[in-house]
Every structure is written in C-alpha cells, then in structure tokens.
Design an enzyme around this catalytic site. Structure first.
Site, PDB file in Angstrom:
ATOM      1  N   HIS A   1      25.096 -11.333  12.776  1.00  0.00           N
ATOM      2  CA  HIS A   1      24.975 -10.821  11.418  1.00  0.00           C
ATOM      3  C   HIS A   1      25.818  -9.560  11.225  1.00  0.00           C
ATOM      4  O   HIS A   1      25.708  -8.620  12.005  1.00  0.00           O
ATOM      5  CB  HIS A   1      23.502 -10.531  11.126  1.00  0.00           C
ATOM      6  CG  HIS A   1      23.236 -10.009   9.762  1.00  0.00           C
ATOM      7  ND1 HIS A   1      23.527 -10.710   8.617  1.00  0.00           N
ATOM      8  CD2 HIS A   1      22.713  -8.833   9.354  1.00  0.00           C
ATOM      9  CE1 HIS A   1      23.187 -10.000   7.568  1.00  0.00           C
ATOM     10  NE2 HIS A   1      22.691  -8.850   7.990  1.00  0.00           N
TER      11      HIS A   1
ATOM     12  N   ASP B   1      47.956 -13.341  11.741  1.00  0.00           N
ATOM     13  CA  ASP B   1      49.257 -14.007  11.766  1.00  0.00           C
ATOM     14  C   ASP B   1      49.913 -13.861  13.136  1.00  0.00           C
ATOM     15  O   ASP B   1      49.388 -13.180  14.021  1.00  0.00           O
ATOM     16  CB  ASP B   1      50.157 -13.490  10.643  1.00  0.00           C
ATOM     17  CG  ASP B   1      50.473 -12.001  10.739  1.00  0.00           C
ATOM     18  OD1 ASP B   1      50.519 -11.441  11.855  1.00  0.00           O
ATOM     19  OD2 ASP B   1      50.691 -11.391   9.675  1.00  0.00           O
TER      20      ASP B   1
ATOM     21  N   ASN C   1      46.805 -12.014   7.226  1.00  0.00           N
ATOM     22  CA  ASN C   1      45.613 -11.710   8.027  1.00  0.00           C
ATOM     23  C   ASN C   1      44.363 -11.627   7.164  1.00  0.00           C
ATOM     24  O   ASN C   1      44.428 -11.227   5.998  1.00  0.00           O
ATOM     25  CB  ASN C   1      45.797 -10.366   8.734  1.00  0.00           C
ATOM     26  CG  ASN C   1      47.111 -10.280   9.468  1.00  0.00           C
ATOM     27  OD1 ASN C   1      47.399 -11.107  10.303  1.00  0.00           O
ATOM     28  ND2 ASN C   1      47.926  -9.292   9.122  1.00  0.00           N
TER      29      ASN C   1
END
Length: 129
Positions: free
Chosen positions: A20, A28, A123
């Site tokens: 959690h 990338d 990303n």
C-alpha cells in the site's frame, strides 16, 4: 506454468512485494540506475517494449491508486501519445509534476522496470492503492 497475463518472473516477484502506497517506476531505455533500487531490465531493442505496453500488463494485474508523470511529457509528446496514456490510466488519479520532482521520488521506489522506450519523458511512477 503461467500462460496468461504477466509471465515475467522478476516482474511478478517485484509487484507481489509492492505494498500500500509503495511506488513502482516504469522507465525508458535511458533512465539512469539508482543504487539500492531493484531494477528489472526488460529492454530488447530501442522501442521494445514500450512504457505503455509494460504499464498495460502491470495494471491488468495490480491495483494502482495514482500515476505520476512528468509535466514535460505533455510538452514533448503529441496528442496521440497523450491520448494513449490517458486510455491506459483511465479511472486512476494522475499527477503531473516537474521532472526534478519526479526524479526525487525514485530513490524511495520499491523497484524500477526499465523498458526499451525512446519517447521523451515516457517514465511513469505507479503508486499502489
């Protein structure tokens, strides 16, 4: 033997350990290494697999509460790429922030999955629900 969904054992192991509010980075091909952060490299050739492909596979098997992306993604990528991203994260809270802030989150991530992605600012950080 797994025959559907995610079949990469390293990715399965990593996402099984994400708890959690933990973060998972999908990066990338040019993303730097971060000491102390587990990195799974699934890059094959430039562009394969993409961040979006890996996101779709992970999100189909994992509960995500928030997605973090750099603001620069919106500047460097066209409408088609942005719409594909929005389709993948539909129903999930999305936060865009400066890339410097994005990078500052990485050292505390549970892990990084490096792809063959070549798009600018592709990303993404997935934060578990």
């Amino acid at each position: 033997m797994l025959v559907t969904g995610l079949i990469n054992p390293q990715i399965l192991s990593l996402i099984a350990r994400v708890r959690h509010t933990d973060a998972l980075v999908i990066a990338d091909a040019a993303f730097k290494s971060w000491p102390g952060v587990e990195t799974i490299d699934v890059s094959l050739i430039k562009g394969v697999p993409t961040v979006h492909q890996v996101m779709e596979a992970v999100l189909a098997n994992w509960k995500c509460g928030e997605v973090v992306k750099s603001q620069e993604f919106l500047t460097f990528n066209g409408v088609d790429v942005q719409n594909d991203f929005r389709r993948i994260v539909e129903g999930i809270k999305v936060t865009f922030e400066p890339f410097a802030n994005f990078k500052a989150r990485v050292p505390s991530a549970a892990g990084i999955i490096r792809t063959g992605e070549v798009m600018e600012h592709g990303n993404v950080i997935l934060i578990s629900a």
